[in-house]
Design a protein around this motif. Structure first.
Motif, short mmCIF file in Angstrom:
data_model
loop_
_atom_site.label_atom_id
_atom_site.label_comp_id
_atom_site.label_asym_id
_atom_site.label_seq_id
_atom_site.Cartn_x
_atom_site.Cartn_y
_atom_site.Cartn_z
N PHE A 24 3.08 23.66 -14.05
CA PHE A 24 4.46 23.93 -13.63
C PHE A 24 4.62 25.38 -13.19
O PHE A 24 5.24 25.66 -12.17
CB PHE A 24 5.43 23.62 -14.78
N GLN A 25 4.06 26.29 -13.97
CA GLN A 25 4.21 27.71 -13.63
C GLN A 25 3.50 28.05 -12.33
O GLN A 25 3.96 28.91 -11.56
CB GLN A 25 3.67 28.57 -14.78
N SER A 26 2.37 27.38 -12.05
CA SER A 26 1.68 27.64 -10.79
C SER A 26 2.51 27.17 -9.59
O SER A 26 2.29 27.61 -8.46
CB SER A 26 0.32 26.95 -10.78
N ARG A 27 3.49 26.28 -9.83
CA ARG A 27 4.38 25.80 -8.76
C ARG A 27 5.69 26.59 -8.72
O ARG A 27 6.59 26.25 -7.96
CB ARG A 27 4.68 24.31 -8.95
N GLY A 28 5.80 27.60 -9.56
CA GLY A 28 6.97 28.46 -9.50
C GLY A 28 8.02 28.21 -10.55
O GLY A 28 9.07 28.85 -10.54
N TYR A 29 7.79 27.28 -11.46
CA TYR A 29 8.76 27.01 -12.53
C TYR A 29 8.66 28.07 -13.61
O TYR A 29 7.62 28.68 -13.83
CB TYR A 29 8.48 25.67 -13.17
N GLN A 30 9.77 28.25 -14.31
CA GLN A 30 9.79 29.04 -15.53
C GLN A 30 9.97 28.10 -16.71
O GLN A 30 10.71 27.13 -16.63
CB GLN A 30 10.93 30.06 -15.51
N LEU A 31 9.28 28.41 -17.82
CA LEU A 31 9.45 27.62 -19.03
C LEU A 31 10.65 28.15 -19.79
O LEU A 31 10.84 29.36 -19.90
CB LEU A 31 8.20 27.70 -19.91
N GLY A 32 11.48 27.23 -20.31
CA GLY A 32 12.68 27.69 -21.00
C GLY A 32 13.20 26.71 -22.03
O GLY A 32 12.58 25.68 -22.31
N ASP A 33 14.35 27.05 -22.60
CA ASP A 33 14.99 26.20 -23.60
C ASP A 33 15.60 24.98 -22.94
O ASP A 33 15.91 24.97 -21.75
CB ASP A 33 16.07 26.99 -24.34
N ALA A 34 15.84 23.98 -23.77
CA ALA A 34 16.40 22.73 -23.26
C ALA A 34 17.80 22.92 -22.69
O ALA A 34 18.17 22.29 -21.70
CB ALA A 34 16.41 21.67 -24.36
N ASP A 35 18.59 23.81 -23.30
CA ASP A 35 19.99 23.94 -22.93
C ASP A 35 20.20 24.41 -21.50
O ASP A 35 21.21 24.06 -20.87
CB ASP A 35 20.70 24.91 -23.89
N ASN A 36 19.26 25.22 -20.98
CA ASN A 36 19.48 25.77 -19.64
C ASN A 36 18.37 25.38 -18.66
O ASN A 36 18.19 26.03 -17.63
CB ASN A 36 19.61 27.30 -19.70
N ARG A 56 12.84 8.36 -29.92
CA ARG A 56 14.16 7.97 -29.45
C ARG A 56 15.21 9.02 -29.80
O ARG A 56 16.08 9.35 -28.99
CB ARG A 56 14.54 6.63 -30.06
N GLN A 57 15.11 9.55 -31.01
CA GLN A 57 16.06 10.57 -31.46
C GLN A 57 15.98 11.81 -30.57
O GLN A 57 17.01 12.36 -30.15
CB GLN A 57 15.76 10.93 -32.91
N ASN A 58 14.77 12.26 -30.27
CA ASN A 58 14.61 13.44 -29.42
C ASN A 58 15.06 13.18 -27.99
O ASN A 58 15.59 14.08 -27.33
CB ASN A 58 13.15 13.91 -29.44
N LEU A 59 14.86 11.96 -27.54
CA LEU A 59 15.34 11.58 -26.21
C LEU A 59 16.86 11.73 -26.13
O LEU A 59 17.40 12.33 -25.19
CB LEU A 59 14.91 10.15 -25.90
N ARG A 60 17.55 11.20 -27.14
CA ARG A 60 19.02 11.31 -27.16
C ARG A 60 19.47 12.76 -27.28
O ARG A 60 20.42 13.19 -26.62
CB ARG A 60 19.58 10.48 -28.33
N ARG A 61 18.76 13.52 -28.12
CA ARG A 61 19.14 14.92 -28.35
C ARG A 61 18.98 15.74 -27.07
O ARG A 61 19.83 16.58 -26.75
CB ARG A 61 18.29 15.50 -29.48
N LEU A 62 17.89 15.51 -26.35
CA LEU A 62 17.68 16.26 -25.12
C LEU A 62 18.77 15.95 -24.09
O LEU A 62 19.29 16.85 -23.43
CB LEU A 62 16.30 15.92 -24.53
N ARG A 63 19.12 14.68 -23.95
CA ARG A 63 20.15 14.32 -22.99
C ARG A 63 21.50 14.93 -23.36
O ARG A 63 22.23 15.42 -22.51
CB ARG A 63 20.25 12.80 -22.87
N ARG A 64 21.83 14.90 -24.66
CA ARG A 64 23.11 15.50 -25.09
C ARG A 64 23.13 17.01 -24.85
O ARG A 64 24.16 17.58 -24.49
CB ARG A 64 23.36 15.21 -26.57
N SER A 65 21.98 17.66 -25.07
CA SER A 65 21.94 19.12 -24.96
C SER A 65 22.09 19.58 -23.52
O SER A 65 22.55 20.69 -23.26
CB SER A 65 20.62 19.65 -25.52
N ASN A 66 21.71 18.72 -22.55
CA ASN A 66 21.75 19.14 -21.15
C ASN A 66 21.94 17.91 -20.26
O ASN A 66 20.98 17.39 -19.69
CB ASN A 66 20.44 19.87 -20.80
N PRO A 67 23.18 17.44 -20.11
CA PRO A 67 23.43 16.21 -19.35
C PRO A 67 23.08 16.30 -17.87
O PRO A 67 22.89 15.28 -17.22
CB PRO A 67 24.95 16.00 -19.53
N LEU A 68 23.02 17.51 -17.32
CA LEU A 68 22.80 17.67 -15.88
C LEU A 68 21.33 17.77 -15.49
O LEU A 68 21.00 17.66 -14.31
CB LEU A 68 23.55 18.90 -15.37
#
Length: 427
Positions: A24-36, A56-68
Motif C-alpha cells: 500500500f505504501q509503495s502505491r502512495g497510501y499512508q497507514l492510519g487509524d480506522a477513524d480517519n 463479525r464483531q470487528n467488522l461491525r466495529r469498523l463500519r460504525r467507526s467510519n461509515p464513509l
C-alpha cells in the motif's frame, strides 16, 4: 489516501498484513487509524467459533467507526460459507477477497475506486510505520492434510509455496530498511516447496547464504514433514533456538481421533533431536482440551506428557465445534464445565513450566534485541526485548547509557525473578 489494516488470528495473517502495508505504501497510501482512513481492511480468522464471533464483531466495529470508508474483508472467515452475502451487505462490505486471491488484494483495492486513488507512488515503504523490528515472512499457504478439528485447511485451500528468490528479495529489502529479525511463517511450513520442487531445507540454506538478516525464526511448524538435516541448520547462530511445535494432545488415542500425523514417541524423538543439536533450545506448543471423547485418563496423559516435554510456554484452547470439520460429527462432545476445568489445570501446569524454563536462564549472558523502551510508574526507563530462545527480558536503562536503544542488540546477563513471566537483565 489513508488505509487502516487490522488482523485477527494467526501469525500468517500478521505476515500478510505486513506485506500489504509495504505494498500500500509503495502505491502512495499512508497507514492510519480506522477513524480517519479512506480504506479499511480486515483480515479475519475462523479457527474457532469464538474467532468467527470476533471477526463479525470487528467488522461491525469498523463500519460504525467510519461509515464513509471503503470496507474490505478477507481471511478465513471471509473465505468460508459462514460469511453470508446478506450479512456482509448489511455491514456495508465493499470488497470481499478470498484467501486464494490475497496476493492481489492491494491491486483489487486500488481498482475498487480508481478515481479516488493516488496517481503517483511514493518510494517510502518502511515497515517502521508500524513500529516493528521483527517482520513476518509468509513462505507458503495452504495444507495438504486435514486434521479433524481444523477449518483452516478448508479456508486456505491447497498448498502454494512462494519461490525462493522472491522470499530472498523480500528479506533483503527488509534488512535494508533496518529490520533485524524475520519470522518464517505459513500454514504448513514443513511442507514448503513440495509444489515447486524445493524444500524447507533449501529455503533456509538460501536465506542463510543470500541474506545478511541477523536473526531468523520460525513461527509454527507442524511436528512432521521436517526435512532431514533440519535441526543441524541451527548450528548457524542466526537461526534462533526456539520453535513452536503444535502438539494438541499428549494421548495417542486422542491424536488418532484428531487425525494428527504424530504420536508421543515421534514427538519425544523430535524434541530429543532438537535438544541434542541446539543448546538452550526452547519449544512452545498448542494444546486442545475437551476434544470429543477425551476421557479423564486421556487428559491425565496430556498433563504427564506435557510436563515431560518441558515446554517453555503453552497456548491452550478449549475445543470449539466447527461446521465442516470431521470432529463436528464425532460423538461424546465434552461439556463446557469439563473443558473449563481441564483448561485451568493446563494453565497451572503451563505457568509452572514457564517459571522452570525462565529459572534455567538465570546467569546466562545472551544477546537481546530491544523492541521498545518504556517508562515505568517510578519514572525508570525499561528496555524490553527477547532472548534468542524467546524469553521476554526487562532491563533498566541507566540515564547515562547510550547503548540500550530500540532495535539494537546488546549482550546482557539474565536474572530469573520468582513468579515473574519475564527475566530481569543488566549489562
Amino acid at each position: 489516501m489513508r488505509v487502516h489494516l487490522q488482523s485477527l488470528g494467526c501469525r500468517l495473517n500478521e505476515a500478510e498484513l505486513e506485506t500489504w502495508s509495504r505494498q500500500f505504501q509503495s502505491r502512495g497510501y499512508q497507514l492510519g487509524d480506522a477513524d480517519n482512513a479512506d480504506v479499511l481492511v480486515l483480515n479475519t480468522c475462523a479457527v474457532t467459533a469464538e474467532a468467527v464471533r470476533k471477526s463479525r464483531q470487528n467488522l461491525r466495529r469498523l463500519r460504525r467507526s467510519n461509515p464513509l470508508a471503503k470496507l474490505v474483508i478477507t481471511g478465513c472467515y471471509a473465505s468460508l460459507d459462514e460469511a453470508q452475502p446478506d450479512e456482509l451487505a448489511e455491514h456495508g462490505v465493499d470488497l470481499l477477497v478470498h484467501n486464494r486471491d490475497k496476493r492481489d488484494l492491494v491491486e483489487r483495492v486500488f481498482q475498487l475506486d480508481a478515481a479516488l486513488m493516488p496517481q503517483a507512488a511514493t518510494r517510502d515503504n518502511s515497515v517502521f510505520t508500524r513500529s516493528r523490528q521483527r517482520a513476518f515472512i509468509k513462505i507458503q499457504d495452504g495444507c495438504r492434510y486435514r486434521c479433524a478439528f481444523c477449518i483452516v485447511t478448508v479456508a486456505r485451500g491447497d498448498e502454494v509455496s512462494r519461490p525462493v528468490a522472491e522470499i530472498i528479495d523480500e528479506i533483503n529489502a527488509l534488512a535494508e530498511q533496518g529490520v533485524r529479525e524475520v519470522v518464517l511463517t505459513g500454514v504448513h511450513v514443513g511442507g514448503y516447496g513440495g509444489d515447486i520442487g524445493a524444500s524447507l531445507l533449501q529455503l533456509v540454506q538460501a536465506v542463510l547464504h543470500d541474506t545478511d538478516i541477523e536473526r531468523i525464526r520460525f513461527a509454527s511448524v507442524e511436528p512432521w514433514d521436517l526435512p532431514d538435516g533440519f535441526w543441524a541448520l541451527f548450528s548457524n547462530p542466526r537461526l534462533m533456538p526456539h520453535v513452536h511445535l503444535p502438539l494438541q494432545s499428549g494421548a495417542d488415542s486422542v491424536l488418532r481421533r484428531m487425525s494428527r500425523r504424530t504420536r508421543r514417541a515421534d514427538f519425544s524423538q523430535l524434541m530429543e533431536q532438537a535438544q541434542r543439536y541446539i543448546p538452550g533450545f526452547n519449544a512452545t506448543t498448542d494444546l486442545i482440551v475437551g476434544f470429543p471423547g477425551e476421557t479423564d485418563d486421556e487428559f491425565a496423559q496430556t498433563l504427564e506428557f506435557t510436563e515431560a516435554m518441558g515446554f517453555g510456554h503453552l497456548h491452550i484452547f478449549s475445543y470449539s465445534r466447527r461446521a465442516g470439520t470431521k470432529a463436528e460429527r464425532l460423538p461424546d462432545q465434552i461439556s463446557k464445565a469439563v473443558k473449563s476445568q481441564r483448561s485451568r489445570a493446563l494453565h497451572d501446569l503451563g505457568q509452572r513450566l514457564k517459571h522452570q524454563f525462565l529459572a534455567r536462564q538465570d546467569g546466562r549472558n545472551v544477546p537481546v534485541l530491544w523492541e521498545r523502551i518504556e517508562v515505568d510508574a517510578q519514572g525508570q526507563r525499561i528496555a524490553k526485548g527477547y532472548t534468542p530462545n524467546y524469553a521476554r527480558v526487562h532491563c533498566p536503562v541507566p540515564h547515562t547509557t547510550t547503548t540500550l536503544q530500540e532495535n539494537h542488540i546488546d549482550t546482557v546477563t539474565l536474572r530469573a525473578i520468582a513468579h515473574a513471566d519475564h527475566l530481569q537483565a543488566h549489562l
